[in-house]
Design an enzyme around this catalytic site. Structure first.
Site, short mmCIF file in Angstrom:
data_model
loop_
_atom_site.label_atom_id
_atom_site.label_comp_id
_atom_site.label_asym_id
_atom_site.label_seq_id
_atom_site.Cartn_x
_atom_site.Cartn_y
_atom_site.Cartn_z
N GLU A 1 0.83 -1.21 0.00
CA GLU A 1 0.00 0.00 0.00
C GLU A 1 0.86 1.26 0.00
O GLU A 1 0.62 2.22 0.75
CB GLU A 1 -0.97 -0.01 1.19
CG GLU A 1 -1.95 -1.17 1.16
CD GLU A 1 -3.00 -1.10 2.26
OE1 GLU A 1 -2.79 -0.35 3.24
OE2 GLU A 1 -4.03 -1.78 2.16
N GLU B 1 -6.57 -7.79 -0.95
CA GLU B 1 -7.16 -7.71 0.39
C GLU B 1 -8.63 -7.35 0.30
O GLU B 1 -8.98 -6.20 0.00
CB GLU B 1 -6.43 -6.66 1.26
CG GLU B 1 -5.05 -7.05 1.70
CD GLU B 1 -4.45 -6.06 2.71
OE1 GLU B 1 -5.23 -5.29 3.32
OE2 GLU B 1 -3.22 -6.06 2.87
#
Length: 851
Positions: free
Chosen positions: A203, A274
């Site tokens: 991320e 995710e």
């Protein structure tokens, strides 16, 4: 010696036989080696990709993955967790690699016990599943310091996660240690192993802007690093839309079917790394959950829009043992995942997603080889379907985005009713086999049963820490707490002394002077002249806080002691190496002479950790190093408690309930169970976490040592108890118009076919292990209300509901009850003609008394 000619002939013959035998042996060995070589080649899997999917050994795959982190459970738990994940329809396990677990000290690596990454991956391989390896170096994961080892902070000139030579040097060394280990063990798919996908960084787009051009350089460097090792697998970066080629950019979030802009190149597949199955919890949080209907909707939508890989984060969350959680994060992690903290199936989340995977598998050929088409019959409805020209291969997803009412959708000449905010899956573009909002799998409710065996005759003994009045020091400001503790303890002492003149203590209107301490987090205990003043703390959202209290000062020298308390290191954000915490400003208000700043006028002394920590009194070998006293019932704060207990009966999961306690740490037989914080109440007035998991591998049959370090005074350890955990309350809650289970269908010769002649809707109940249904606790066919463990009757109810369920289920390990009026209606009279009925059932599972 002379040899006769006949003897010579026999000798030659013997030599010939020996040579022939040796030749055959060599030939046999060569064939075996060739066979082994061929087998090894056959096992090797080339992993490539295109705009549709990953391609493993020439075959396109739909991948259903779940995050399971090896340090958050024990090696003894791994086989069962992985097995249940596979039975839930997963074919891939995703895990981070935890740098600070493996290299807690620079250059000293640990791969044993809960850190045995190779063993974990080989267990996944043994179950015939794939692996996605997320290397980090930064992982976040609500794990202390985001997985980065503390010692990195002290490397001269270092800046984390940017184009910084010291950070890149240590990252490259660490990455190569891990990847070389995987390669040595032949764990990459290109070697015949299970690892089909790798991830570098995590991320990064969330912090990239802070590093400007250096951030982009770092991402390119990280991509080049892993690709240069030529390991034969694709690599991804999640939430990184500008991931450099050939890196695949992947999505994280709850609704990637709507939020993901898609791959940054047409030749890359849509991967979802995710899909958050719930919200992780921090101390002070009320209960939170994400419905399985929402998860199923999001997955069906993603696959209907060219997605081919989903990973549930988490599929099993587990436990943040010891001090491994990030700041304020609870010891229990992602408990609302399909497998709960104890590894038990959380229904219906587990079963409904399993059915979803079954439905998607029926669509596999169409999704991977068909041509996509889209129709939008109305503002609220959408049809996405895939057809393979020239064949009967077709799969459709009928979506209703209306959150309040059902919608009719006409498709290929037939009309379908789609419930509110749901997607129906038609693997042949004709038959609905699954709807995301209609749950036909059973439900469970978790029970904590007080152990009869473990809760006998607690004999608590105590040892109280000494609060230092004055520690030598030469710092004129309070030392930063992360740097003071170095992640070796949660605790750091601060002391200073200051003089007060009598003139400053002259009575002023308004009362006593006030001690004011501003802290950057996380918690703080305060003493003045040996008297405990109290404590304060921040929260996950607002770490900083102010401790403020009227105090009694004395003329002359006064002694202030503060205990700074950590709840873990930060796990996210830019410039983590420069994140600070602990007390920053100390002053006294209300003196005659005005505000008195103690921060920079007096020397501060420091001490790291508790004396009990230094002596190791949390474990058996350290107990005798201090003098333990009998429990008085009025212990001060900073007290150690120890007692012995026998292991709870059965082999069910075990936990300790920390009722009566405040805040601290728990150990069982020297193993860190985790941080507890009972005094930090949620807005509902309850602790965020009461039960703390004790893995069975931590326990002995008898005389288990329990040690607790409690920060707060006047707690009640006698209220602590041990419990065994089960999901023996099993339920069903099914509407009479729901779609029958997808288990009734299979695909043969490109056609979807029923497995049985009689496809009907049933409520299926199943006990775990060898248990059987021992009681029917609730049954109603009508309009009952509530949830599993808390059902109530509605205005409509078939009187024979319980009798019917008992007939089908009592004494059985599993049962299936037909959900229709004829099963529950005794006569032709319909007492609730306008009611759409549901069947709610709750049963209790247990062992036969003879067992």
């Amino acid at each position: 010696m002379r040899i006769h000619s006949s003897d010579h002939s026999w000798l030659l013959l013997a030599i010939l036989v020996i040579l022939l035998s040796f030749s055959r042996a060599l030939s046999s060995n060569d064939k075996e080696k060739e066979k082994e070589k061929k087998t090894s080649v056959d096992k090797k899997k080339e992993v490539t990709y295109d705009g549709t999917s990953l391609i493993i050994n020439g075959n396109r795959e739909l991948l259903y993955s779940g995050s399971i982190h090896y340090p958050r459970s024990t090696p003894e738990m791994w086989p069962n967790i992985i097995k249940r994940a596979k039975q839930g329809g997963l074919n891939t396990i995703q895990t981070y690699v935890f740098w600070n677990v493996h290299e807690p000290e620079q250059g000293k690596f640990n791969f044993s016990g809960r850190s045995d990454l190779v063993k974990f991956i080989k267990l996944i391989e043994k179950n015939g599943m794939y692996v996605t390896l997320r290397l980090g170096p930064f992982i976040q994961a609500e794990w202390t310091h985001g997985g980065l080892p503390y010692w990195l902070r002290e490397v001269p000139g270092i800046f984390f996660r940017t184009d910084n030579e010291p950070f890149k040097e240590h990252t490259e060394r660490y990455v190569k240690v891990i990847l070389d280990m995987m390669k040595k063990e032949k764990l990459f798919a290109s070697q015949g192993g299970p690892i089909i996908l790798g991830q570098i960084e995590n991320e990064y787009s969330a912090v990239q802007r802070a590093y400007k051009e250096d951030g982009l350089k770092y991402i390119k460097w990280a991509s080049k690093l892993v690709h240069s090792m030529d390991l034969g697998i694709p690599w991804v970066m999640c939430k990184q839309n500008d991931a450099p080629d050939p890196m695949i950019n992947a999505c994280n979030g709850r609704h990637c079917g709507d939020t993901f802009p898609g791959p940054n190149k047409d030749n890359k597949p849509s991967l979802w790394t995710e899909n958050w199955t719930t919200q992780f919890r921090v101390f002070g949080d009320p209960p939170t959950q994400r419905s399985v209907e929402d998860i199923a909707f999001s997955v069906a939508r993603f696959f209907s829009k060219n997605g081919s890989h989903v990973n549930y984060y988490m599929y099993y969350g587990g436990t943040n043992f010891g001090r491994t959680s990030a700041h304020y994060v609870t010891t229990r992690y992602y408990d609302d995942a399909p497998l709960d903290e104890y590894g038990l199936e959380k229904e219906p989340k587990y079963g409904h997603l399993k059915h979803l995977h079954n439905a998607l598998n029926l669509c596999k050929k169409a999704l991977l080889w068909g041509q996509p088409r889209v129709e939008r019959p109305s503002n609220e409805t959408e049809i996405r379907y895939y057809e393979q020209p020239g064949t009967k291969v077709c799969a459709a997803f009928l979506a209703n985005n209306n959150t309040e009412s059902a919608e009719n959708i006409k498709f290929k000449g037939k009309e379908y009713v789609i419930p509110p905010r749901s997607i129906s899956i038609l693997p042949d573009c004709k038959i609905i086999v699954y709807n995301t909002a209609e749950i036909v799998s059973h439900h469970t409710s978790r029970n904590y049963m007080k152990s009869k065996k473990a809760n006998k005759n607690f004999d608590f003994k105590v040892f109280a820490e000494t609060v230092p009045s004055k520690i030598k020091g030469d710092s004129y400001v309070p030392v930063e707490l992360y740097g003071l503790t170095k992640d070796e303890t949660d605790y750091g002492w601060y002391t200073t002394s200051f003089k007060i003149d009598d003139s400053d203590l002259s009575k002023k209107k308004g009362g006593k002077p006030t001690l004011r301490i501003a802290s950057l987090g996380h918690a703080l205990h305060v003493w003045l002249n040996g008297e405990y003043l109290g404590n304060g703390h921040g929260s996950h959202e607002e770490k900083s806080f102010v401790f403020q209290k009227p105090v009694s000062l004395k003329e002359g020298e006064n002694h202030l002691a503060m205990l700074g308390v950590l709840t873990g290191f930060p796990d996210s954000g830019s410039y983590m190496e420069h994140r600070y915490t602990g007390p920053r400003s100390v002053s006294i208000l209300g003196l005659s002479s005005g505000p008195f700043d103690l921060t920079q006028q007096f020397k501060w002394g420091n001490k790291v950790g508790m004396e009990g920590e230094r002596l190791g009194i949390h474990a058996e070998e350290g107990l005798k190093k201090v003098k333990w006293q009998k429990l008085s019932g009025k212990e001060p704060g900073l007290t150690w408690y120890q007692t012995y207990f026998d292991a709870p009966e059965s082999q069910s999961a075990a936990a300790i309930r920390m009722n009566g306690m405040g805040k601290g740490l728990i150990w069982v037989n020297g193993e860190g169970v985790g941080r507890y914080w009972m005094s930090f109440l949620s807005p509902l007035g309850q602790p965020t976490q009461v039960e703390y998991h004790i893995p069975r591998s931590f326990l002995k049959p008898k005389k288990n040592l329990l040690v607790i370090f409690e920060e707060e005074p006047n707690v009640k350890p006698e209220l602590i108890d041990f419990v065994i955990v089960n999901r023996d309350t099993v339920c069903s809650f099914i509407g009479e118009n729901y779609t029958p289970s997808v288990r009734h269908w299979t695909r043969k010769n490109d056609q979807v076919q029923a497995i049985t002649d009689d496809v009907q809707l049933t409520a299926k109940l199943k006990c775990s292990g060898t248990k059987k249904i021992s009681a029917v606790e609730f049954a109603s066919f009508g309009n009952p209300n509530g949830t599993c463990g808390n059902f109530t009757l509605g205005t409509c109810n078939a009187p024979v509901s319980k009798q019917v369920v008992e007939k089908y289920c009592l004494g059985k390990a599993q049962c299936a009850i037909p959900v229709n009026k004829s099963t529950f209606q005794q006569d032709k009279k319909d007492s609730c003609p306008k009611v759409a009925r549901k069947l709610a059932v709750q049963v209790k599972c247990g062992h036969d008394k003879k067992n």
